[in-house]
Design an enzyme around this catalytic site. Structure first.
Site, short mmCIF file in Angstrom:
data_model
loop_
_atom_site.label_atom_id
_atom_site.label_comp_id
_atom_site.label_asym_id
_atom_site.label_seq_id
_atom_site.Cartn_x
_atom_site.Cartn_y
_atom_site.Cartn_z
N SER A 160 3.66 15.89 -52.78
CA SER A 160 4.64 16.07 -51.41
C SER A 160 5.52 14.63 -51.59
CB SER A 160 3.67 16.19 -50.36
OG SER A 160 3.46 17.50 -50.20
N GLY A 161 6.74 15.10 -51.50
CA GLY A 161 7.46 13.97 -50.98
C GLY A 161 8.31 13.24 -52.39
N GLY A 217 -0.60 16.69 -52.99
CA GLY A 217 -0.54 15.57 -53.47
C GLY A 217 0.80 14.95 -54.10
N HIS A 236 6.65 15.21 -43.52
CA HIS A 236 5.22 15.61 -43.65
C HIS A 236 4.39 14.47 -44.17
CE1 HIS A 236 5.09 18.08 -47.44
NE2 HIS A 236 3.73 17.23 -47.32
N ASP A 278 12.29 19.18 -43.79
CA ASP A 278 11.28 18.23 -44.26
C ASP A 278 11.64 17.11 -45.11
OD1 ASP A 278 8.75 17.31 -44.81
OD2 ASP A 278 8.10 18.94 -46.28
#
Length: 266
Positions: free
Chosen positions: A215-216, A213, A71, A119
């Site tokens: 994420s990943g 913020g 995402h 994801d």
């Protein structure tokens, strides 16, 4: 009881979800400043459409490839800027950045509004990074790695420090120690997630969590003397809320996707 996080065994540290208002994560709640070189695989990602931008984390898994959440790189209207490695404070000058050559999103990635499935994504850099004490790839899990609810695990990021509070000061990379949660505990919070794709980490009483913020970014756990990336920051209901820990993409389930992509494009 020790649990083996591997495709060849029953996965007990799984999660599940299906509640509304689940949001991608972006920063650390209840954490502390990281030290220089403490998490040398940490990568800063920023995407922009020329007017607006958003940020994510990522992890260097070898000198040409970055692992992140799908995402974070899925929007066709946003352009991924050169990725930044070896960074601690966002207000400091950028020393090492690398242009993006290719983005590979897992073909099964899907956002149904409640849950993010598959994801996970890979970002290939145009040239190899120069490794040092501040820049070094993270290890990925194998069938020989064992983790349980007592394992030492950490998540890192530059995201919000509360649901509506951005990281301030020099914007120093934040770290927080989070426990892995067992399958049953996760199911109480997120009953609809896929057991092989997701895992939960955090405190059921709240207070510490990844957030918007982050994420990943990587969730790493200690295996012997080294850290191994067990998860990728994906989503959750709010940040650090009671009864709602963070949900992470389970990296071990995507080793084939990662290996096949690197073999094909390297």
């Amino acid at each position: 009881m020790t649990v083996r996080i591997c495709l060849c065994v029953t996965l007990l540290l799984n999660t599940a979800t299906g509640l509304p208002h689940l949001k991608p994560r972006s920063s650390i709640v209840g954490g502390e400043d990281a030290a220089p070189g403490q998490w040398p695989w940490m990568v800063y990602l920023q995407s922009t459409n020329g007017m607006k931008s958003y940020t994510c984390g990522g992890s260097l898994i070898n000198t040409r490839w970055v692992l992140t959440a799908a995402h974070c790189v899925n929007s066709k209207n946003y352009h991924l800027k050169p990725v930044v490695v070896g960074r601690l404070n966002l207000r400091d000058p950028i020393h090492w950045q690398y242009s993006v050559h290719r983005v590979l999103i897992h073909p099964g990635y899907h956002d149904n509004g409640d849950v993010l499935y598959n994801d996970i994504a890979l970002v290939q850099l145009k040239k190899s990074v120069v490794t040092s004490k501040l820049v070094e790839p993270v290890a990925l899990p194998t069938c020989q790695d064992f983790f349980n609810t007592s394992s030492e695990c950490w998540v890192t990021g530059w995201g919000k420090v509360a649901e509506n509070k951005p990281l301030g000061g020099r914007k120093t990379l934040q770290q927080v120690n989070l426990p892995l949660l067992d399958k049953d505990t996760c199911k109480k919070a997120y009953p609809s997630t896929n057991d092989e794709q997701h895992l939960c980490a955090g405190y059921m009483q709240g207070g510490k969590d990844s957030c918007k913020g982050d994420s990943g970014g990587p969730l790493v756990c200690k295996s012997g003397k080294k850290f191994v990336q067990v998860g990728v920051v994906s989503f959750g209901r709010g940040c650090a809320r009671r009864d709602y820990p963070g949900v992470y993409t389970r990296v071990i389930s995507y080793k084939k996707f990662i290996k096949d992509a690197i073999r094909k494009y390297s």
